[in-house]
Scaffold this motif. Structure first.
Motif, PDB file in Angstrom:
ATOM      1  N   PHE A 116       0.817  -1.209   0.000  1.00 46.98           N
ATOM      2  CA  PHE A 116       0.000   0.000   0.000  1.00 46.98           C
ATOM      3  C   PHE A 116       0.850   1.257   0.000  1.00 46.98           C
ATOM      4  CE2 PHE A 116      -2.134   3.487   2.195  1.00 46.98           C
ATOM      5  CZ  PHE A 116      -3.289   3.599   1.451  1.00 46.98           C
ATOM      6  N   ASP A 117       1.895   1.305   0.844  1.00 46.51           N
ATOM      7  CA  ASP A 117       2.720   2.511   0.931  1.00 46.51           C
ATOM      8  C   ASP A 117       3.363   2.843  -0.407  1.00 46.51           C
ATOM      9  OD1 ASP A 117       2.570   3.256   3.797  1.00 46.51           O
ATOM     10  OD2 ASP A 117       3.426   1.271   4.090  1.00 46.51           O
ATOM     11  N   SER A 118       3.820   1.824  -1.117  1.00 45.37           N
ATOM     12  CA  SER A 118       4.427   2.044  -2.423  1.00 45.37           C
ATOM     13  C   SER A 118       3.415   2.637  -3.393  1.00 45.37           C
ATOM     14  CB  SER A 118       4.972   0.720  -2.970  1.00 45.37           C
ATOM     15  OG  SER A 118       5.408   0.851  -4.310  1.00 45.37           O
ATOM     16  N   TRP A 119       2.214   2.099  -3.400  1.00 43.55           N
ATOM     17  CA  TRP A 119       1.194   2.581  -4.337  1.00 43.55           C
ATOM     18  C   TRP A 119       0.760   4.006  -4.008  1.00 43.55           C
ATOM     19  CZ3 TRP A 119      -4.212   3.264  -3.069  1.00 43.55           C
ATOM     20  CH2 TRP A 119      -4.960   3.747  -4.151  1.00 43.55           C
ATOM     21  N   ILE A 120       0.451   4.284  -2.736  1.00 38.28           N
ATOM     22  CA  ILE A 120      -0.038   5.618  -2.393  1.00 38.28           C
ATOM     23  C   ILE A 120       1.055   6.656  -2.591  1.00 38.28           C
ATOM     24  CG2 ILE A 120       0.518   5.628   0.057  1.00 38.28           C
ATOM     25  CD1 ILE A 120      -2.772   6.844  -1.541  1.00 38.28           C
ATOM     26  N   ASP A 121       2.314   6.282  -2.394  1.00 33.94           N
ATOM     27  CA  ASP A 121       3.416   7.213  -2.666  1.00 33.94           C
ATOM     28  C   ASP A 121       3.495   7.533  -4.158  1.00 33.94           C
ATOM     29  OD1 ASP A 121       4.181   7.527  -0.058  1.00 33.94           O
ATOM     30  OD2 ASP A 121       5.802   6.049  -0.137  1.00 33.94           O
ATOM     31  N   PHE A 150      -2.756  -4.862   0.856  1.00 28.38           N
ATOM     32  CA  PHE A 150      -2.607  -5.004   2.301  1.00 28.38           C
ATOM     33  C   PHE A 150      -2.012  -6.362   2.666  1.00 28.38           C
ATOM     34  CE2 PHE A 150      -6.650  -2.270   2.347  1.00 28.38           C
ATOM     35  CZ  PHE A 150      -5.908  -1.101   2.305  1.00 28.38           C
ATOM     36  N   LEU A 151      -1.358  -6.401   3.814  1.00 32.22           N
ATOM     37  CA  LEU A 151      -0.854  -7.644   4.388  1.00 32.22           C
ATOM     38  C   LEU A 151      -1.706  -8.003   5.599  1.00 32.22           C
ATOM     39  CD1 LEU A 151       3.012  -7.079   4.243  1.00 32.22           C
ATOM     40  CD2 LEU A 151       1.788  -9.009   3.200  1.00 32.22           C
ATOM     41  N   ASN A 152      -2.270  -9.186   5.599  1.00 34.41           N
ATOM     42  CA  ASN A 152      -3.108  -9.640   6.707  1.00 34.41           C
ATOM     43  C   ASN A 152      -2.236 -10.363   7.728  1.00 34.41           C
ATOM     44  OD1 ASN A 152      -5.263 -10.321   8.319  1.00 34.41           O
ATOM     45  ND2 ASN A 152      -5.891 -12.059   7.053  1.00 34.41           N
ATOM     46  N   VAL A 153      -1.431  -9.572   8.439  1.00 29.08           N
ATOM     47  CA  VAL A 153      -0.458 -10.127   9.375  1.00 29.08           C
ATOM     48  C   VAL A 153      -0.469  -9.312  10.667  1.00 29.08           C
ATOM     49  CG1 VAL A 153       1.053 -11.017   7.567  1.00 29.08           C
ATOM     50  CG2 VAL A 153       1.396  -8.697   8.422  1.00 29.08           C
ATOM     51  N   GLU A 154       0.225  -9.830  11.689  1.00 29.05           N
ATOM     52  CA  GLU A 154       0.403  -9.091  12.924  1.00 29.05           C
ATOM     53  C   GLU A 154       1.360  -7.917  12.687  1.00 29.05           C
ATOM     54  OE1 GLU A 154      -1.153  -9.578  15.750  1.00 29.05           O
ATOM     55  OE2 GLU A 154      -2.263 -11.313  14.977  1.00 29.05           O
ATOM     56  N   ALA A 155       1.184  -6.858  13.451  1.00 31.34           N
ATOM     57  CA  ALA A 155       2.034  -5.675  13.288  1.00 31.34           C
ATOM     58  C   ALA A 155       3.499  -5.978  13.557  1.00 31.34           C
ATOM     59  CB  ALA A 155       1.550  -4.560  14.223  1.00 31.34           C
ATOM     60  N   SER A 156       3.782  -6.954  14.414  1.00 27.62           N
ATOM     61  CA  SER A 156       5.163  -7.237  14.802  1.00 27.62           C
ATOM     62  C   SER A 156       5.994  -7.834  13.686  1.00 27.62           C
ATOM     63  CB  SER A 156       5.183  -8.198  16.003  1.00 27.62           C
ATOM     64  OG  SER A 156       4.592  -9.444  15.659  1.00 27.62           O
ATOM     65  N   VAL A 157       5.375  -8.326  12.610  1.00 32.73           N
ATOM     66  CA  VAL A 157       6.152  -8.953  11.535  1.00 32.73           C
ATOM     67  C   VAL A 157       6.427  -7.986  10.388  1.00 32.73           C
ATOM     68  CG1 VAL A 157       5.102 -11.174  12.114  1.00 32.73           C
ATOM     69  CG2 VAL A 157       4.202  -9.884  10.194  1.00 32.73           C
ATOM     70  N   VAL A 158       5.929  -6.751  10.493  1.00 32.97           N
ATOM     71  CA  VAL A 158       6.121  -5.748   9.449  1.00 32.97           C
ATOM     72  C   VAL A 158       7.142  -4.705   9.916  1.00 32.97           C
ATOM     73  CG1 VAL A 158       4.974  -4.035   7.994  1.00 32.97           C
ATOM     74  CG2 VAL A 158       3.745  -6.079   8.700  1.00 32.97           C
ATOM     75  N   LEU A 159       7.964  -4.238   9.008  1.00 37.59           N
ATOM     76  CA  LEU A 159       8.934  -3.199   9.342  1.00 37.59           C
ATOM     77  C   LEU A 159       8.225  -1.910   9.763  1.00 37.59           C
ATOM     78  CD1 LEU A 159      11.510  -3.606   6.428  1.00 37.59           C
ATOM     79  CD2 LEU A 159      11.969  -3.993   8.860  1.00 37.59           C
ATOM     80  N   PRO A 160       8.850  -1.097  10.609  1.00 38.99           N
ATOM     81  CA  PRO A 160       8.282   0.225  10.903  1.00 38.99           C
ATOM     82  C   PRO A 160       8.067   1.022   9.620  1.00 38.99           C
ATOM     83  CG  PRO A 160      10.096  -0.279  12.388  1.00 38.99           C
ATOM     84  CD  PRO A 160      10.085  -1.361  11.355  1.00 38.99           C
ATOM     85  N   ARG A 161       7.099   1.906   9.649  1.00 39.57           N
ATOM     86  CA  ARG A 161       6.640   2.579   8.434  1.00 39.57           C
ATOM     87  C   ARG A 161       7.760   3.278   7.676  1.00 39.57           C
ATOM     88  NH1 ARG A 161       1.485   6.738   8.278  1.00 39.57           N
ATOM     89  NH2 ARG A 161       1.818   7.577   6.199  1.00 39.57           N
ATOM     90  N   ARG A 162       8.632   3.995   8.374  1.00 40.20           N
ATOM     91  CA  ARG A 162       9.677   4.768   7.705  1.00 40.20           C
ATOM     92  C   ARG A 162      10.810   3.884   7.193  1.00 40.20           C
ATOM     93  NH1 ARG A 162       9.841  10.102   7.836  1.00 40.20           N
ATOM     94  NH2 ARG A 162      12.126  10.115   7.715  1.00 40.20           N
ATOM     95  N   GLN A 163      10.797   2.605   7.532  1.00 45.89           N
ATOM     96  CA  GLN A 163      11.860   1.712   7.085  1.00 45.89           C
ATOM     97  C   GLN A 163      11.403   0.765   5.969  1.00 45.89           C
ATOM     98  OE1 GLN A 163      14.278  -0.108  10.111  1.00 45.89           O
ATOM     99  NE2 GLN A 163      13.893   1.537  11.553  1.00 45.89           N
ATOM    100  N   ARG A 164      10.244   0.997   5.428  1.00 44.73           N
ATOM    101  CA  ARG A 164       9.748   0.133   4.350  1.00 44.73           C
ATOM    102  C   ARG A 164      10.250   0.647   2.999  1.00 44.73           C
ATOM    103  NH1 ARG A 164       3.709   0.396   6.912  1.00 44.73           N
ATOM    104  NH2 ARG A 164       4.263  -0.619   8.880  1.00 44.73           N
ATOM    105  N   ARG A 165      11.554   0.595   2.809  1.00 42.93           N
ATOM    106  CA  ARG A 165      12.164   1.141   1.602  1.00 42.93           C
ATOM    107  C   ARG A 165      13.233   0.213   1.048  1.00 42.93           C
ATOM    108  NH1 ARG A 165      16.788   4.407   3.191  1.00 42.93           N
ATOM    109  NH2 ARG A 165      17.104   4.305   5.436  1.00 42.93           N
ATOM    110  N   TYR A 166      13.094  -1.094   1.310  1.00 46.17           N
ATOM    111  CA  TYR A 166      14.049  -2.069   0.791  1.00 46.17           C
ATOM    112  C   TYR A 166      13.527  -2.652  -0.518  1.00 46.17           C
ATOM    113  CZ  TYR A 166      16.309  -1.757   5.325  1.00 46.17           C
ATOM    114  OH  TYR A 166      16.964  -1.288   6.437  1.00 46.17           O
ATOM    115  N   VAL A 167      14.398  -2.690  -1.529  1.00 43.74           N
ATOM    116  CA  VAL A 167      13.982  -3.158  -2.856  1.00 43.74           C
ATOM    117  C   VAL A 167      15.089  -4.014  -3.459  1.00 43.74           C
ATOM    118  CG1 VAL A 167      12.613  -1.056  -3.200  1.00 43.74           C
ATOM    119  CG2 VAL A 167      14.942  -1.173  -4.101  1.00 43.74           C
ATOM    120  N   CYS A 168      14.722  -4.745  -4.491  1.00 44.44           N
ATOM    121  CA  CYS A 168      15.698  -5.485  -5.278  1.00 44.44           C
ATOM    122  C   CYS A 168      16.133  -4.594  -6.445  1.00 44.44           C
ATOM    123  CB  CYS A 168      15.098  -6.785  -5.806  1.00 44.44           C
ATOM    124  SG  CYS A 168      16.144  -7.623  -7.030  1.00 44.44           S
TER     125      CYS A 168
END
Length: 313
Positions: A23-28, A93-111
């Motif tokens: 979602f963050d990638s798309w809305i950005d 969206f990811l249907n997961v617990e919050a603890s398994v997702v990176l903090p919002r500002r750190q979701r910038r890892y790509v191949c």
């Protein structure tokens, strides 16, 4: 003369989510296409600007009943604005617990190789859902370690991406050859990532379960180089990362629900954890580990000073 309030209008550019995009990638990408900000975009669509600060990577998961309806209104309004079905946005969206997702500002890892191919094919480079998981550190398609984008928020210009890609590819290839991952751990990582992306209820057993419990909510993102630490943890000298994991579990109160300290420590004595000189780029790895330990001590000291300041004020 009375000025009539303007009705919200559909967006000028119909930026649609790509397959497996988070979602963050798309809305950005939507925000960048209209040269605006997320709060301004929400206001344009008749939504509360404060909702833009909510973490929507998991959709409505984890929100109260009141927040649920507000989030669902956001989803519906965004779908109307870009003329797509609500289900297409829900697919980000990811249907997961919050603890398994990176903090919002750190979701910038790509191949970098995926991004290079996307640009060559005329497609927009995206951040995939699996790449924002704490467990994810390598591309499942290219077997290449992920790289952190140089900016934390928003989309990069095509020129900036092009200049960044060549260096990122070189760094990823260098790390891959310095730390050849253990095949069994790579297989378990791929299974764990796939299970989380698909919200599967499959249960792992034995060593595989211990691996998943350890890595799906790991705290390596507290280090300066998360990918290098995860690559090291999956390498033949992976036990060298245990000291960092135990330190983080002890010092940082905001850790995920799964206790790292409950895991069994390595059976090898500490002197065997050290990286042998001349193997796997020992100098670089020792530097990464030293930085990680220093960072944890610095964070712990900052917390002590903050608590003392509140006590004396």
């Amino acid at each position: 003369m009375t000025v009539q309030a303007l009705e919200p209008q559909p967006l000028a550019f119909r930026v649609r989510p790509q397959a497996d995009e988070c979602f963050d990638s798309w809305i950005d990408r939507v925000v960048a296409a209209h040269e605006t900000t997320r709060p301004a975009l929400f206001r344009h669509l008749g939504l509360e600007a404060a909702i833009a600060s909510l973490d929507l990577a998991r959709g409505t998961c984890g929100f109260s009943n009141e927040q649920y309806f507000a989030v669902y209104q956001v989803i519906s309004q965004l779908a109307w604005a870009v003329e797509i079905e609500v289900q297409q946005i829900e697919g980000t969206f990811l249907n997961v617990e919050a603890s398994v997702v990176l903090p919002r500002r750190q979701r910038r890892y790509v191949c970098p190789l995926c991004w290079q191919q996307a640009l060559r094919d005329g497609r927009a480079p995206i951040i995939r859902k699996e790449w924002i998981l704490r467990m994810s550190w390598r591309c499942q398609v290219h077997a290449l370690p992920l790289c952190a984008l140089p900016v934390a928020d928003g989309a990069m210009s095509e020129r900036a991406v092009g200049s960044w890609l060549s260096g990122a590819l070189a760094r990823a290839e260098s790390l891959r050859w310095k730390l050849e991952a253990r095949p069994r751990l790579v297989e378990w990582n791929a299974e764990g990532v796939d299970r989380l992306v698909r919200a599967s209820r499959k249960r792992f057993k034995g060593e595989k379960k211990a691996y998943v419990d350890r890595f799906q909510a790991n705290l390596f993102h507290f280090t300066h180089d998360r990918i290098a630490m995860l690559a090291l943890a999956h390498s033949p000298v992976g036990k060298a990362t245990w000291g960092f994991e135990r330190l983080v579990a002890l010092e940082l109160p905001g850790r995920p629900g799964r206790e790292v300290m409950t895991l069994q420590p390595p059976k090898l004595p500490p002197r065997r954890w050290r990286i042998r000189p001349g193997s796997h780029g020992a100098g670089t790895l020792d530097l990464v580990l030293a930085y990680a330990h220093l960072r944890v001590r610095r964070d712990a000291q900052a917390q002590v000073e903050a608590q003392f300041g509140r006590f004396t004020s």
